[in-house]
Motif scaffolding. Structure first.
Motif, PDB file in Angstrom:
ATOM      1  N   LEU A 216      -7.381  -3.877  -0.907  1.00  0.00           N
ATOM      2  CA  LEU A 216      -7.859  -2.750  -0.104  1.00  0.00           C
ATOM      3  C   LEU A 216      -6.957  -2.514   1.113  1.00  0.00           C
ATOM      4  O   LEU A 216      -6.617  -1.364   1.431  1.00  0.00           O
ATOM      5  CB  LEU A 216      -9.301  -3.007   0.346  1.00  0.00           C
ATOM      6  CG  LEU A 216     -10.393  -2.783  -0.694  1.00  0.00           C
ATOM      7  CD1 LEU A 216     -11.717  -3.333  -0.204  1.00  0.00           C
ATOM      8  CD2 LEU A 216     -10.515  -1.300  -1.020  1.00  0.00           C
ATOM      9  N   TYR A 217      -6.571  -3.581   1.788  1.00  0.00           N
ATOM     10  CA  TYR A 217      -5.704  -3.440   2.948  1.00  0.00           C
ATOM     11  C   TYR A 217      -4.345  -2.870   2.548  1.00  0.00           C
ATOM     12  O   TYR A 217      -3.802  -1.979   3.218  1.00  0.00           O
ATOM     13  CB  TYR A 217      -5.515  -4.787   3.641  1.00  0.00           C
ATOM     14  CG  TYR A 217      -6.707  -5.220   4.464  1.00  0.00           C
ATOM     15  CD1 TYR A 217      -7.403  -4.315   5.241  1.00  0.00           C
ATOM     16  CD2 TYR A 217      -7.134  -6.547   4.474  1.00  0.00           C
ATOM     17  CE1 TYR A 217      -8.494  -4.706   6.005  1.00  0.00           C
ATOM     18  CE2 TYR A 217      -8.215  -6.954   5.232  1.00  0.00           C
ATOM     19  CZ  TYR A 217      -8.897  -6.026   5.986  1.00  0.00           C
ATOM     20  OH  TYR A 217      -9.982  -6.415   6.742  1.00  0.00           O
ATOM     21  N   MET A 218      -3.779  -3.374   1.439  1.00  0.00           N
ATOM     22  CA  MET A 218      -2.475  -2.878   1.000  1.00  0.00           C
ATOM     23  C   MET A 218      -2.572  -1.438   0.515  1.00  0.00           C
ATOM     24  O   MET A 218      -1.696  -0.609   0.797  1.00  0.00           O
ATOM     25  CB  MET A 218      -1.921  -3.781  -0.104  1.00  0.00           C
ATOM     26  CG  MET A 218      -1.477  -5.142   0.388  1.00  0.00           C
ATOM     27  SD  MET A 218      -0.563  -6.085  -0.855  1.00  0.00           S
ATOM     28  CE  MET A 218      -1.876  -6.444  -2.012  1.00  0.00           C
ATOM     29  N   GLY A 219      -3.632  -1.111  -0.233  1.00  0.00           N
ATOM     30  CA  GLY A 219      -3.799   0.259  -0.689  1.00  0.00           C
ATOM     31  C   GLY A 219      -3.968   1.233   0.456  1.00  0.00           C
ATOM     32  O   GLY A 219      -3.405   2.336   0.438  1.00  0.00           O
ATOM     33  N   LEU A 220      -4.723   0.848   1.480  1.00  0.00           N
ATOM     34  CA  LEU A 220      -4.899   1.714   2.644  1.00  0.00           C
ATOM     35  C   LEU A 220      -3.579   1.959   3.349  1.00  0.00           C
ATOM     36  O   LEU A 220      -3.270   3.097   3.752  1.00  0.00           O
ATOM     37  CB  LEU A 220      -5.916   1.093   3.602  1.00  0.00           C
ATOM     38  CG  LEU A 220      -6.180   1.857   4.904  1.00  0.00           C
ATOM     39  CD1 LEU A 220      -6.767   3.230   4.604  1.00  0.00           C
ATOM     40  CD2 LEU A 220      -7.096   1.060   5.820  1.00  0.00           C
ATOM     41  N   TYR A 221      -2.771   0.919   3.504  1.00  0.00           N
ATOM     42  CA  TYR A 221      -1.490   1.085   4.179  1.00  0.00           C
ATOM     43  C   TYR A 221      -0.570   2.015   3.385  1.00  0.00           C
ATOM     44  O   TYR A 221       0.084   2.899   3.961  1.00  0.00           O
ATOM     45  CB  TYR A 221      -0.815  -0.272   4.363  1.00  0.00           C
ATOM     46  CG  TYR A 221       0.507  -0.196   5.086  1.00  0.00           C
ATOM     47  CD1 TYR A 221       0.569  -0.116   6.463  1.00  0.00           C
ATOM     48  CD2 TYR A 221       1.705  -0.171   4.368  1.00  0.00           C
ATOM     49  CE1 TYR A 221       1.780  -0.017   7.123  1.00  0.00           C
ATOM     50  CE2 TYR A 221       2.921  -0.065   5.017  1.00  0.00           C
ATOM     51  CZ  TYR A 221       2.946   0.004   6.392  1.00  0.00           C
ATOM     52  OH  TYR A 221       4.159   0.106   7.041  1.00  0.00           O
ATOM     53  N   LEU A 222      -0.505   1.851   2.061  1.00  0.00           N
ATOM     54  CA  LEU A 222       0.365   2.704   1.253  1.00  0.00           C
ATOM     55  C   LEU A 222      -0.120   4.149   1.244  1.00  0.00           C
ATOM     56  O   LEU A 222       0.695   5.084   1.226  1.00  0.00           O
ATOM     57  CB  LEU A 222       0.447   2.155  -0.174  1.00  0.00           C
ATOM     58  CG  LEU A 222       1.211   0.839  -0.336  1.00  0.00           C
ATOM     59  CD1 LEU A 222       1.168   0.371  -1.778  1.00  0.00           C
ATOM     60  CD2 LEU A 222       2.663   0.990   0.116  1.00  0.00           C
ATOM     61  N   LEU A 223      -1.416   4.353   1.252  1.00  0.00           N
ATOM     62  CA  LEU A 223      -1.934   5.723   1.291  1.00  0.00           C
ATOM     63  C   LEU A 223      -1.607   6.398   2.625  1.00  0.00           C
ATOM     64  O   LEU A 223      -1.273   7.587   2.669  1.00  0.00           O
ATOM     65  CB  LEU A 223      -3.443   5.720   1.048  1.00  0.00           C
ATOM     66  CG  LEU A 223      -3.888   5.369  -0.375  1.00  0.00           C
ATOM     67  CD1 LEU A 223      -5.397   5.244  -0.445  1.00  0.00           C
ATOM     68  CD2 LEU A 223      -3.398   6.411  -1.367  1.00  0.00           C
ATOM     69  N   ILE A 224      -1.693   5.646   3.713  1.00  0.00           N
ATOM     70  CA  ILE A 224      -1.306   6.200   5.025  1.00  0.00           C
ATOM     71  C   ILE A 224       0.182   6.516   5.040  1.00  0.00           C
ATOM     72  O   ILE A 224       0.610   7.588   5.481  1.00  0.00           O
ATOM     73  CB  ILE A 224      -1.675   5.207   6.142  1.00  0.00           C
ATOM     74  CG1 ILE A 224      -3.194   5.075   6.251  1.00  0.00           C
ATOM     75  CG2 ILE A 224      -1.081   5.644   7.478  1.00  0.00           C
ATOM     76  CD1 ILE A 224      -3.643   4.002   7.211  1.00  0.00           C
ATOM     77  N   TRP A 225       0.976   5.603   4.533  1.00  0.00           N
ATOM     78  CA  TRP A 225       2.431   5.794   4.510  1.00  0.00           C
ATOM     79  C   TRP A 225       2.819   6.963   3.602  1.00  0.00           C
ATOM     80  O   TRP A 225       3.698   7.765   3.941  1.00  0.00           O
ATOM     81  CB  TRP A 225       3.093   4.506   4.036  1.00  0.00           C
ATOM     82  CG  TRP A 225       4.581   4.607   3.900  1.00  0.00           C
ATOM     83  CD1 TRP A 225       5.515   4.446   4.878  1.00  0.00           C
ATOM     84  CD2 TRP A 225       5.312   4.897   2.705  1.00  0.00           C
ATOM     85  NE1 TRP A 225       6.775   4.611   4.370  1.00  0.00           N
ATOM     86  CE2 TRP A 225       6.681   4.890   3.042  1.00  0.00           C
ATOM     87  CE3 TRP A 225       4.939   5.158   1.390  1.00  0.00           C
ATOM     88  CZ2 TRP A 225       7.670   5.136   2.104  1.00  0.00           C
ATOM     89  CZ3 TRP A 225       5.937   5.419   0.453  1.00  0.00           C
ATOM     90  CH2 TRP A 225       7.290   5.398   0.813  1.00  0.00           C
TER      91      TRP A 225
END
Length: 728
Positions: A216-225
């Motif tokens: 979840l943390y990695m997916g959130l970061y990639l979606l923001i990026w």
């Protein structure tokens, strides 16, 4: 042809379905798979056209076509465009989807157990973690599809390189997950540590939920990026956004419930469609757009507008948290430049903070010729001190460098530290002047550092001359004047030496850190208060550029090169420039002149100072500028030797090098000797005359005729070679 357009459309729809769709349904190739996806989308559009035509002509659609359309509509939702990974349920037979690492990442992402879905959300088959993030934070649909493939490939690529190899089962390896997470959040953790803030990456205590939380943390970061667009040029701004959104994610996963509605806590910007783009990215992008327009295509002064780096540097300080979350629209970061100028003062003449615009944080460029000295202050100061020391050595005694060990000469050479303190004061004052426009945005400790540097440099300008005046028993000139100001009592010669040691102590520490770059790298990268205080005096504390030092061996090679170059340059300057001028200068100064020109303007000018200045001026100019000549020579020598040992370039052997010497004279003549501008008609006539004379002489007899013939032959040959060169 059918009797009506409606019947013709129905016939064409059947034909299209049987020829294109059914023929590609069993295809396993990726190219056919892409064609099948397009075919389903085309068939869906065809049915809309068919239905419109049938309604116009009041013709009912056949039941067979309706059943076919139901299948097409169902497949259209499944067969979506993709980049590398087809993730629909019918893609199991694709070659890339058979990799165990791909399957393990897909299975891990589809673990949505325990996630609180919104009430109005319509669930689909095989939903994953990124679908939940889209529903909660309002990311764009295509961005979610792209980052889903991105995350799966990141995990699979790291997973497949694990040693020893993991089991060939669709289970995501914990080592691969941790490695990807470490790379993604390296800058974010560094940013939190720099600002002394706790990271928002909080993991649960239950081991079964740890992997889901990390994804979840990695997916959130990639979606923001992926949706940030131009904000990717501002990495610390993305860290600020992620810091708050990850904290909201933790609150939602912790089961926090709103006291007003009784539902789970939602993000500050809500989960509406494209909420992240419109409410987070767009306001910051508008600031960038306005600043770019304010720059007038780079024609405005650097201090009047902010570029990407200036906006990003705003997030290097804890002051960025004044933006809040959600970010306040009236914050100084979002202030419009024109409104800031209009409302710089309100009615009572006091500065207005309502539309106060954030200025540049760390660096404001000021175009000035003083930057020539400021940017290379260490080089200029070193050359000035060396020039003073060499003039003192050449002026006293026989000019031998070993005379420096004489006590009187050594005492005079020590006066270079007084010159160094004066140059240091000028450098400190110049720092204040060139950074004056940045004073409003400077933190207090930076202003204090500039002020203390000026005060310290001014204090040493007083201390060093006073202590130097007391080292001599019979001082003359300025030293005697200073000693008269502070009393004529006898002082200790070691007092000046002690003052010099204290004055050079920061330089000694810098030299030690220069010789051991790993120590300096640790001190600069450390976030401990005591380390920050130690480095505070030497340089400003910035987020980037800390700890960027080469290895000890590279530093040794670099230092050796410059030591050899500077020794050669100073030896040449001393023996061929400065020392030969000392004798004539003394002789000129001993000549007595009764009548001086322009003595009304320079009444104190004695000893033919004008002639001395005219004599030394070109030598001093060459002294300061010939370093680039020596650098070109040393670079050629070192580069040639290095290239020869590494077999670099066109010339790889000594034989090839010797063969090139034959063409050197011609190359020098072509570059240095200007071409002769002669009349081609006269040259042609001269060559014809020489040829006739040669023919006449060749028929004559005797030694004299033979010598003349040999001479004419050389002349004709030279003309032929010149023609070849010109033609070439």
């Amino acid at each position: 042809m059918k009797k009506s357009d409606a019947r013709e459309m129905q016939s064409f729809y059947r034909h299209y379905y049987s020829k294109y769709i059914q023929a590609l349904q069993s295809a396993a190739d990726k190219a056919d798979r892409a064609q099948l996806t397009k075919a389903y989308q085309t068939a869906n559009v065809l049915f809309e056209v068919l239905k419109a035509v049938n309604q116009t002509q009041a013709v009912e659609v056949d039941r067979e076509i309706l059943e076919t359309h139901d299948k097409v509509a169902q497949k259209t939702e499944i067969y979506l465009p993709y980049n590398i990974l087809p993730l629909d349920p019918d893609s199991a037979n694709q070659a890339i989807m058979r990799y165990p690492e791909i399957q393990a990442a897909v299975v891990a992402l589809r673990n949505t157990r325990g996630l609180p879905w919104p009430r109005e959300y319509k669930k689909k088959n095989e939903e994953d973690i990124l679908d939940w993030l889209q529903a909660m934070f309002g990311f764009q649909k295509d961005n979610v599809a792209n980052q889903r493939e991105h995350l799966i490939l990141l995990l699979a690529n790291v997973h497949i390189r694990q040693i020893p190899k993991p089991d060939q089962q669709p289970k995501l390896e914990e080592r691969a997950l941790n490695e990807v997470m470490k790379k993604l959040f390296k800058n974010y953790k560094k940013w939190c540590k720099y600002l002394d803030r706790k990271s928002s990456l909080w993991l649960p205590t239950i081991q079964q939920e740890v992997q889901q939380r990390k994804l979840l943390y990695m997916g959130l970061y990639l979606l923001i990026w992926g949706e940030a667009a131009n904000l990717r040029f501002m990495p610390e701004c993305l860290c600020y956004i992620y810091h708050h959104m990850a904290f909201e994610l933790y609150g939602m996963l912790a089961g926090n419930v709103s006291l007003m509605t009784g539902e789970n806590v939602k993000p500050a910007y809500g989960g509406d469609e494209e909420a992240f783009l419109t409410k987070v990215v767009t306001p910051i992008y508008e600031v960038i757009k306005r600043e770019a327009a304010w720059s007038k295509v780079g024609r405005s002064k650097h201090s009047q507008w902010r570029n990407y780096d200036d906006l990003n540097e705003y997030f290097w300080s804890v002051d960025c948290f004044r933006l809040g979350w959600p970010m306040r629209a009236d914050a100084d970061f979002f202030s419009h430049p024109e409104k800031s100028r209009e409302s710089e003062k309100n009615g009572d003449g006091k500065p207005s903070n309502k539309h106060r615009r954030v200025a540049k944080v760390n660096f404001v460029e000021i175009r000035s010729y003083w930057h020539v000295f400021r940017s290379f202050d260490r080089m200029w100061s070193f050359f000035i001190l060396c020039l003073q020391a060499m003039i003192i050595l050449a002026w006293n005694g026989d000019g031998n460098p070993t005379s420096v060990f004489n006590s009187d000469v050594f005492q005079k050479v020590l006066s270079v530290f007084i010159t160094a303190s004066i140059l240091k004061l000028g450098q400190a004052v110049l720092d204040v002047v060139l950074n004056w426009k940045a004073r409003e945005c400077m933190p207090f400790y930076v202003k204090l550092r500039y002020l203390l540097k000026v005060v310290s440099a001014a204090a040493w300008v007083i201390v060093l001359p006073v202590t130097y005046a007391y080292t001599s028993k019979d001082p003359a000139g300025l030293a005697q004047t200073i000693k008269g100001w502070f009393g004529n009592s006898q002082g200790s010669p070691s007092l000046f030496i002690l003052a010099v040691v204290i004055y050079l102590s920061p330089n000694m520490l810098a030299a030690v850190l220069f010789l051991f770059p790993f120590i300096r790298r640790y001190l600069e990268s450390s976030d401990y208060r005591i380390m920050m205080l130690m480095m505070w005096w030497s340089q400003p504390r910035l987020y980037v550029g800390r700890g960027m030092h080469e290895s000890t061996f590279s530093l040794f090679k670099y230092t050796t090169f410059w030591i050899l170059l500077i020794i050669t340059k100073l030896a040449f300057s001393y023996y061929l420039e400065i020392k030969p001028l000392v004798g004539p200068t003394k002789a000129i100064m001993r000549v007595h002149i009764r009548t001086y020109a322009w003595h009304e303007f320079f009444p104190q000018a004695r000893n033919n100072i004008g002639v001395v200045v005219a004599l030394w001026a070109p030598i001093i100019l060459v002294y300061f500028m010939d370093t680039q000549i020596w650098y070109a020579i040393f670079s050629t020598l070192f580069g040639g030797v290095y290239g020869a040992f590494r077999r670099l370039g066109e010339i790889r052997t000594l034989g090839m090098l010797r063969s090139r010497f034959e063409s050197l004279p011609g190359a020098f003549n072509g570059c240095l000797i200007p071409p002769e501008k002669s009349d081609p008609v006269k040259k042609k006539g001269l060559k014809a005359t020489l040829s006739r004379n040669y023919d006449a002489i060749s028929y004559s007899k005797g030694k004299e005729a033979a010598r003349f013939a040999q001479l004419w032959n050389k002349i004709i040959t030279s003309f032929r070679e010149e023609d070849l060169i010109n033609n070439r």
